[in-house]
Structure formats: structure tokens, C-alpha cells
Design a protein around this motif. Sequence first.
Motif, PDB file in Angstrom:
ATOM      1  N   ASP A   1       0.857  -1.187   0.000  1.00  0.00           N
ATOM      2  CA  ASP A   1       0.000   0.000   0.000  1.00  0.00           C
ATOM      3  C   ASP A   1       0.895   1.239   0.000  1.00  0.00           C
ATOM      4  N   ASP A   2       0.831   2.023  -1.077  1.00  0.00           N
ATOM      5  CA  ASP A   2       1.782   3.128  -1.208  1.00  0.00           C
ATOM      6  C   ASP A   2       1.454   4.324  -0.324  1.00  0.00           C
ATOM      7  N   THR A   3       0.422   4.217   0.509  1.00  0.00           N
ATOM      8  CA  THR A   3       0.166   5.274   1.498  1.00  0.00           C
ATOM      9  C   THR A   3       0.770   4.914   2.856  1.00  0.00           C
ATOM     10  N   PHE A   4       1.415   3.739   2.950  1.00  0.00           N
ATOM     11  CA  PHE A   4       2.012   3.284   4.201  1.00  0.00           C
ATOM     12  C   PHE A   4       3.540   3.215   4.076  1.00  0.00           C
ATOM     13  N   GLY A   5       4.203   3.403   5.219  1.00  0.00           N
ATOM     14  CA  GLY A   5       5.620   3.128   5.336  1.00  0.00           C
ATOM     15  C   GLY A   5       5.804   1.991   6.323  1.00  0.00           C
ATOM     16  N   VAL A   6       7.050   1.502   6.446  1.00  0.00           N
ATOM     17  CA  VAL A   6       7.303   0.368   7.325  1.00  0.00           C
ATOM     18  C   VAL A   6       8.610   0.565   8.077  1.00  0.00           C
TER      19      VAL A   6
END
Length: 686
Positions: free
Chosen positions: A222-227
Motif C-alpha cells: 500500500d503506497d500510502t504506508f511506510g514500514v
Amino acid sequence: MTQNIQPPKAKQISKTLIAHDDERQDDYFWLNERENEEVIDYLNAENEYYDAVTAKYKDFEKSLFEEMKARIKEDDESVPYKYNGYWYIVKYETGKDYPIYIRKKDTLEHPEELLFDCNVMAEGHAYFKLVGLSVSPDNTMIAYGTDTVGRRNYTLQIKSLVTDEVFFDAIENTTGSATWANDNKTLFYTVKDEKTLRSDKVFKHKLGSSAVEDTLVFHEEDDTFGVAIYKSKSKKYLIIACYSTLTNEYYTLNANTPDAEFKVFQERIRGLEYSVSHYGDQFYIVTNVDDAVNFKLMKTPENETGLNHWTEVIPHRVEVLLEGIDIFKDFLVISERSNGLNHIRIKSWDGTEDYYLPFDDETYTAYTSTNVEFDTVILRYGYNSMTTPSSSIDFNMVTKEKTILKEQEVLDPNFDKNNYASKRVWATAVDGTKVPISMVYKKGIKKDGKNPVLLYAYGSYGLTIDPYFSSIRLSLLDRGFVYAIAHVRGGEYLGRMWYEDGKLLQKKNTFTDFIACSKFLISENYTSSEHLYALGGSAGGLLIGAVINEAPELYKGVIAAVPFVDVVTTMLDDSIPLTTGEYDEWGNPNDKAYYDYIKSYSPYDNVKKQDYPHILVTTGLHDSQVQYWEPAKWVAKLRMFKTGHNKLLLKTNMKAGHGGASGRFEALKEDAEEYAFLLDLENINA
């Protein structure tokens, strides 16, 4: 005369941008061509113009730099903290720009062991940053990240603390942080997408193997999330954190079994925010579940982590924002905020103690600091105010005795904190909301409308700018300036709703709050429009851009540092670093409602033919957060539209990124440039 020095003029190449059947003409879109020689030539021409206009006060600027530098103790070191049998210290040496990292085994009397000398590592680089130091459980190895450009894209390496040998090939495009499993052989790290710079993958590395053999253990698609990945303070769990502005999700793995599979803690639910800490056979969760806008504390058994197993420990309170917790073997420490002020609450697990640390100032900043040890009764916290230098304090949670380990030294024989006063005042916004302002000034000023005032704000991402001490700021205060922080909506100074009311379709509250604070300072005769200045950086630079489009007459001059000003175009381009993760903050302009709203305040899109105050804009060529072309385009467009003869200056650091210069004192040169710009406008040159 300045008027005879002609500013550069960027060529105009009209580009039509269409969205939702709406056409925008962008004459300076071409400036985003980083490899285009004409772009570099234009930036260099703006720098030459800046140098020419500011030449008259360069000597004063240099003296300001020396003045600021002289207040800072050069041969200094951090307060030591103990972790896993070693004391860790960061020190600086006279004449050197970068930190030196050392450790001592068992006691502070033990000979020091050099970990890194960043002065040596920085040789040959215009920019250098060391981050993410992570020592293996057996204390024999250390992982670390380095950046020599300023784009916050780190090269990860491991070295032996026994032989100083650096292990395996360097890993590029990482966040710089890494976490060890308990076997001393397995290291987990996060990698960024090369183009968008979004942290999206977690890899596992085995010592002795090549980096190309590393195993992908998690991919955030999901390109709205970082990790990110870290280890619990209890050292029992490895934890993968997936995060966006509004939603969290975590995965856990026993740190003793690094080859097993990570297990989801609680699946993401849009709008569910939570963070996890491990203690005993429980996880403790700070969360907004069940409409807990200001968050509450819950717990759950470590083998049953789903939402339906969470039970309440500290309930939601309308008037108190729960900012975070620190877990110790015998105590739970809770960081809270009410009425804008920090509070630190201490509760014993056995229920015999529950009290707050006492703080007396009208406006101050207090925070828990480095507390990496689990089995200790000592809480380390920091404290400062706008008149009180920062202190690092150890507090015994059993005896309630506090020990001031270190107070920031101000190496100025004339400095006496009793010569300054701070206060908090409240402006009224256009919708009737009371907006707090923290102020500091030298005692004896008169409310006659003649005081120069520098008003600062940020106002985005829920980031609160607490009232803090700055020895650099003394160079303004001692010359008659009042320094003020507008705690505008968009931060969390007055709780989570203060943030919610300054984002998305409420974003304009941030700007109108700042204008209301400016008008308040003028109406109360602290200053006048002839002596009022504004400062903001990054998202705070967006604030400055929006405000001077709407109310330029309020300010004599403004500084916009690395400003996010081309909001519509940037938010429509999901290839630009970090864009997609911003949708929950600004709105996704692919939705027409958000497109129209963002366009209505985007500084670049709303430049108009009018008088603007004196403006200084700064940026970095390698900025990963706000691309250099945003301020460059903005300045080019302002040059075309602005009327009058006020200064418009663009200063591009061609060797740095979002954070500016990397050296300890190089950064002061940028502060001196900004202060000299302001002081020159007040005709103060000594």
C-alpha cells in the motif's frame, strides 16, 4: 544600491496541467529537471543575486555566526546512558564539526572504546550524517547508516567492535536503521523505494552471507504506508510497524526465533491508530479505538493480540492527550498533555504509587528521554523553557529524588536567564477559537508597537512545537526582538482535535490562526506591521506562503525555509518522494473536492499581483522531503507578480537536503544568514 542589482529571471515555458477538467498554466514546470544545466545555472544565478544583495551585511552575518558559536561549548559530551552493560556517550572536540561516539564497559571509569569518529568519516564529503546505531546483544557488532548527500537515503553497514572490520557489502537505499535478533547472527533492516523513497520492505540478513542473499520478510504494498522494524524494550519481540497518517498495523516475532514467521498483531482498520509495548505476558497499547480521540491505554495477553481481547487500563479523557508510555520493570510512565502543557505521570505496577512530576513554569517543555534500560528505578527526562536552558535529569521513581545531570551551558558571561521573561497569551481566531502564543523577550520591553517580533509556526502532521530554549535565539532577544511561537491548529498543542481541525478540508484554519495571532500581537502593541516578521519551514513554509498571499500587509519580512508551496502539482504526482503517504494529511487531489480545496490555498497557485513583504526563501538541491523546484518555481513566479521594491531572495544549498548543512557549526551559518536578513530590515547591524 540594492535596486540597481538586477535579479535573475527564469525563462517561461508554458505547460498546461489538467485535472478534473480544470486547466492550470505552469510557466516554470521545467525547473524540476534536476539534470538540466539551465536549471543548475538558474539556481546558481539566484545564489549569486542573493550574495550580491546581502553583501552589505556579510561582515555582520559572520560576526553573528561567531557570536552564536561562542555560546556553545565545543569540547562537550552527552550525558552517558547505560545499555546492556555499557555506558554510551557522544562527545564533541574543539575545532571539530562532527560527533564522536564512544562507550565504556561497566563503569564510567573504564577506558573508552571508540565506536565512530564522524570527523574522519566525513572527510571528503560536503555533507555527512551517521544514524541508526544498533549494537548486537553480545555487544560485539554494530550496524549503522550513513548519508553523504542529504537525501535521507542511507547506506547500511555492519562492523565488528572487536576488530573494527566492516562486514559484507554496503546496502543502499535503506532507512539507516536495523535491529538484531537475539542470536547475534540475524539482522533485520528496512529498504526504501529508489524513486519515491518510501520505506516499503523489511529484509533479513545473516552474518557471513552476502547482502544479495538477504531474505525479503515483509513488503508493504500500500503506497500510502511506510514500514519500520524495532525490538521491544523487553528484548523479547521483534516488531514490524506499518504506518500511515491515520492507520497503524503491527507484526510481532519472538526475537529468539528469527527464522519463524511474523504474526499480525491487529489487522489494519482505516482510522485505527495504535502502538504496542511489551511487558511481562502482556502487550500495552496506546490507541484511539472506540472514538478515543485523545487516545487511551489498553492491554492484551501476548498470545491473544486481536482487538477483541484489548482491555482498558487508562480511559480516554476529553481534556488530556495521551502522548506515549515508557515501560520499566516496576513502573509505568505516561506522557500526557493538557491545556498545551506536558505532564509526566508515574504509576507503579503494584498500584501503590501514582503521581505527577511537578513543573511550575507558565510555559515549558518536559519529556522522557533516553530510557533504554528495563530493570531500573531511574527515569531520565529533559526539561527546558523559553528562558531556561535544557536540563537532563535522573529521577528516582522510588525515593522521588531528582539529580540534574547536566544543564546546557551558555558560554556568554553576560547571559543570565533572569534577564528574560516568557509568557503565554491567547489570540482569537476568526471562528472564535482561542489560539495560544508562547513568547520570550528580554525584560524591560515596552508595549509601544515598536518591538520587532519574529512569529514562528509549523502547524501540520499533529507535530507540536513546544516552547523551548535556544542559545542561538539570544542574538535576536539581546537586540530587542520578541520571539513568539503560534500554536496554530494542525499541531496537537491542545489535543488531538487541535490537529484534526487543521488538516484536510480544515487546513485553512492553520493559516487563519496564524493571521489572527499576527493581528493580536499588533493590536496589543507588542509590535506593528512595520516590525512584524514571520518564519516557517517545510510545511511551515507552506503556512508562510499561504499567509503572505492573504495578508501580506501584516509583515515587514518573512522567511520560508525549504517550503512546501507547490501543493497541487506535487500531490498529483505520486512518483515524487513521499507524496502518497501525504494523502491523509492534505487530501488526495485526484478527488475533486480535495483538488479544489488544495488549489484554493496552494501558495504557488495563488500568487497574485500585489505588494509582498521582504522574502527570504531557502532550499537544498538534494532535498528529499520538499523537492528544490517547489521554492525555485515559487520565487520565479513571485518575481513576475510582486509589485514594489521589497527584497525577494532564494538561497539554495547545492550540497545539502531538507535538514540543511550537516556539520555542527555549519548549520549555525544558516541561522546567521536568516538572522542577518531580519536584523538588516530593522537597521540593526551590530
